[in-house]
Design an enzyme around this catalytic site. Structure first.
Site, short mmCIF file in Angstrom:
data_model
loop_
_atom_site.label_atom_id
_atom_site.label_comp_id
_atom_site.label_asym_id
_atom_site.label_seq_id
_atom_site.Cartn_x
_atom_site.Cartn_y
_atom_site.Cartn_z
N GLY A 239 0.73 -1.08 0.66
CA GLY A 239 0.46 -0.50 -0.05
C GLY A 239 0.69 1.73 -0.08
N ARG A 314 -5.24 2.35 -15.98
CA ARG A 314 -5.45 3.32 -15.06
C ARG A 314 -6.23 4.68 -15.33
NH1 ARG A 314 -1.96 5.26 -11.87
NH2 ARG A 314 -3.32 3.95 -9.82
N CYS A 344 -12.14 3.08 -29.77
CA CYS A 344 -12.79 3.55 -29.45
C CYS A 344 -13.92 3.76 -28.34
CB CYS A 344 -14.12 2.42 -30.31
SG CYS A 344 -13.34 1.99 -32.12
N GLU A 345 -13.58 4.38 -27.68
CA GLU A 345 -14.52 4.98 -25.87
C GLU A 345 -13.94 6.17 -26.20
OE1 GLU A 345 -15.83 3.40 -23.90
OE2 GLU A 345 -16.12 1.53 -24.68
N1 LLP Z 1 -0.87 -6.99 -0.80
C1 LLP Z 1 -3.23 -7.69 -0.46
C2 LLP Z 1 -3.38 -8.13 -0.30
C3 LLP Z 1 -3.27 -6.50 -1.93
O1 LLP Z 1 -3.78 -6.73 -2.57
C4 LLP Z 1 -2.27 -5.71 -2.48
C5 LLP Z 1 -2.97 -4.89 -4.24
C6 LLP Z 1 -1.19 -5.70 -2.50
C7 LLP Z 1 -0.45 -6.28 -1.71
C8 LLP Z 1 -0.43 -4.38 -2.70
O2 LLP Z 1 -0.49 -3.48 -3.01
P1 LLP Z 1 0.48 -1.89 -3.33
O3 LLP Z 1 2.59 -2.31 -2.71
O4 LLP Z 1 1.46 -2.06 -4.96
O5 LLP Z 1 -0.59 -0.09 -3.14
N2 LLP Z 1 -4.60 -1.69 -9.88
C9 LLP Z 1 -4.86 -0.78 -9.23
C10 LLP Z 1 -4.44 -1.67 -7.51
C11 LLP Z 1 -5.04 -1.93 -6.79
C12 LLP Z 1 -4.13 -2.99 -6.02
C13 LLP Z 1 -5.00 -3.68 -5.37
N3 LLP Z 1 -4.37 -4.67 -3.97
C14 LLP Z 1 -3.94 0.36 -9.17
O6 LLP Z 1 -3.30 0.33 -10.55
O7 LLP Z 1 -3.62 1.67 -8.53
#
Ligand code: LLP
Length: 416
Positions: A239, A314, A344-345
């Site tokens: 996160g 994104r 096409c959006e």
């Molecule tokens: N651990 C779990 C259980 C997760 O669900 C996630 C991300 C992470 C770790 C890694 O999180 P990070 O460190 O990358 O923030 N597609 C979205 C992000 C979705 C994240 C989902 N879970 C975007 O492009 O912002």
């Protein structure tokens, strides 16, 4: 440190001119920097000092085998959410004993595969899943090491689509039900209670949501210890945010420091795992795209490029901002334009109202595209997914070929 920088007016990835990559491999193409990946991983690793820890890179952020392999060579663990991701980790030389398996909907087949390969922890998200893990482990004649992923009901103050630690989200076991869940787990013959896990969301730019979640998790850890359930790992999820548009997220030192202070204040010294994805990969990649046309309508000027929302989702999905720069730092007069793709959006916009000096044929770089870029690419409009290149010093390795027309229809058939 910036691994994508101009040299004599041309953008480089480490020591390779991105123009040379585009020339050789075409566009759109994702370009990653090995040094950038390693730098970010090491930043987190060293922030822990001597405290026992495992960095379980979140494979979902960027699952290219070369990326996983570079991290595996550093000794990284991995956070996976599917059988496919575990398959990738193993193919890339990752160590299954450093893998944590997250996700709300693990199937029996996925659990069997994970237990056979010997992952460190199944991060369980419901009591129904606990029963399923018990069943599968008993069929295999093994004991499954588990953690519960608890939902601390903390607002990560990020985009609602990437918040996961609120009570209303589908993720995790409610805090008030978690104690009983652990007691039940401890009574099952094929379950070994190993740890506790928590992930509250993504692109978090302050330490306070992490610290708040940690406090709630530690309340439970203490209560469990008082009742004879001693945990062996504290998995604090991923996160940590990155700079897309001038955000100032905590540094690795600040983020890890807050966690270490939090546990020390309670006299707890459990090993910590974290699951960073974006922090490691996000600013280690760009998306190269070529300007096909400039176009003016009544009120707007457009740069129409060859990368679209199918290549980088994104901006369309989250209204996410990615900086866009011209790979040639030339001196055309700047204009304000929307950078749009071929799909096409009307939502197929990589950047609204950007000030760019640009002409048809120019090469642009969409920044901060290393995480949740290629992995979310799809074939909408029957477009081929981009190539991926990893730069290592002065060498550019093609680490995934551009999809071919044949691959686009592979596996499809028509009726007799
Ligand atoms: N651990 C779990 C259980 C997760 O669900 C996630 C991300 C992470 C770790 C890694 O999180 P990070 O460190 O990358 O923030 N597609 C979205 C992000 C979705 C994240 C989902 N879970 C975007 O492009 O912002």
């Amino acid at each position: 440190m910036n691994f994508f920088a101009y040299q004599n007016g041309r953008l480089f990835a480490e020591d390779v001119a991105v123009h040379d990559i585009a020339q050789r491999h075409g566009t759109p193409t994702y370009v990653y920097s090995r040094a950038a990946l390693e730098h970010r991983w090491r930043d987190l690793d060293s922030a822990f000092g001597s405290h026992p820890h495992t960095i379980c890179y979140a494979v979902k952020a960027n699952s290219n085998l070369a990326v996983l392999n570079v991290l595996a060579r550093l000794g990284s663990g991995f956070d996976i959410v599917s059988q496919g991701e575990l398959h990738r980790v193993l193919q890339a030389g990752g160590d299954p004993s450093k893998v944590v398996f997250s996700g709300v909907a693990k199937s029996e087949a996925e659990l069997r595969y994970a237990l056979e390969k010997g992952v460190r922890s199944i991060n369980i998200e419901s009591l129904a899943e606990l029963d399923r893990v018990q069943d599968v482990a008993s069929q295999l004649g093994v004991r499954a090491a588990i953690a519960f992923r608890v939902n601390p009901d903390v607002d990560p103050q990020t985009h609602p689509y990437i918040s996961t630690g609120l009570e209303e989200n589908k993720f995790g076991v409610r805090m008030d039900a978690a104690f009983e869940a652990y007691q039940r787990a401890a009574s099952l013959p094929n379950i070994e209670v190993h740890g506790i896990a928590c992930h509250i969301g993504s692109q978090i730019t302050k330490t306070s949501p992490f610290s708040d979640a940690l406090e709630r998790v530690l309340d439970l850890v203490e209560r469990l210890a008082d009742n004879g359930i001693a945990l062996q790992q504290l998995d604090l999820g991923g996160g940590l945010g990155i700079d897309y548009q001038g955000e100032t997220p905590p540094t690795a030192q600040e983020y890890v420091g807050a966690m270490l202070n939090g546990i020390k204040a309670r006299g707890i010294s459990l090993p910590i795992a974290i699951e960073p994805g974006r922090y490691i990969a996000g600013n280690a990649g760009i998306l190269l795209t070529r300007v096909e046309y400039l176009k003016q309508n009544a009120s707007k000027q457009f740069a129409i490029v060859d990368a679209g929302m199918n290549d980088l989702l994104r901006p369309s999905l989250y209204q996410a901002y990615h900086d866009i720069i011209n790979a040639s730092n030339h001196s055309e007069p700047s204009q304000v334009l929307d950078v749009v793709g071929p799909v096409c959006e009307s939502a197929d916009v990589l950047g609204y109202e950007r000030t760019l000096a640009v002409k048809a044929g120019d090469l642009l770089a969409v920044q901060s595209a290393g995480a949740y870029g290629f992995v979310m690419a799809n074939n909408y409009n029957t477009r081929r997914r981009p190539a991926e290149v990893m730069v290592d010093g002065n060498v550019a390795h093609l680490v995934r070929e551009r999809e071919t027309l044949q691959q686009l229809t592979a596996g499809e058939s028509i009726l007799d």
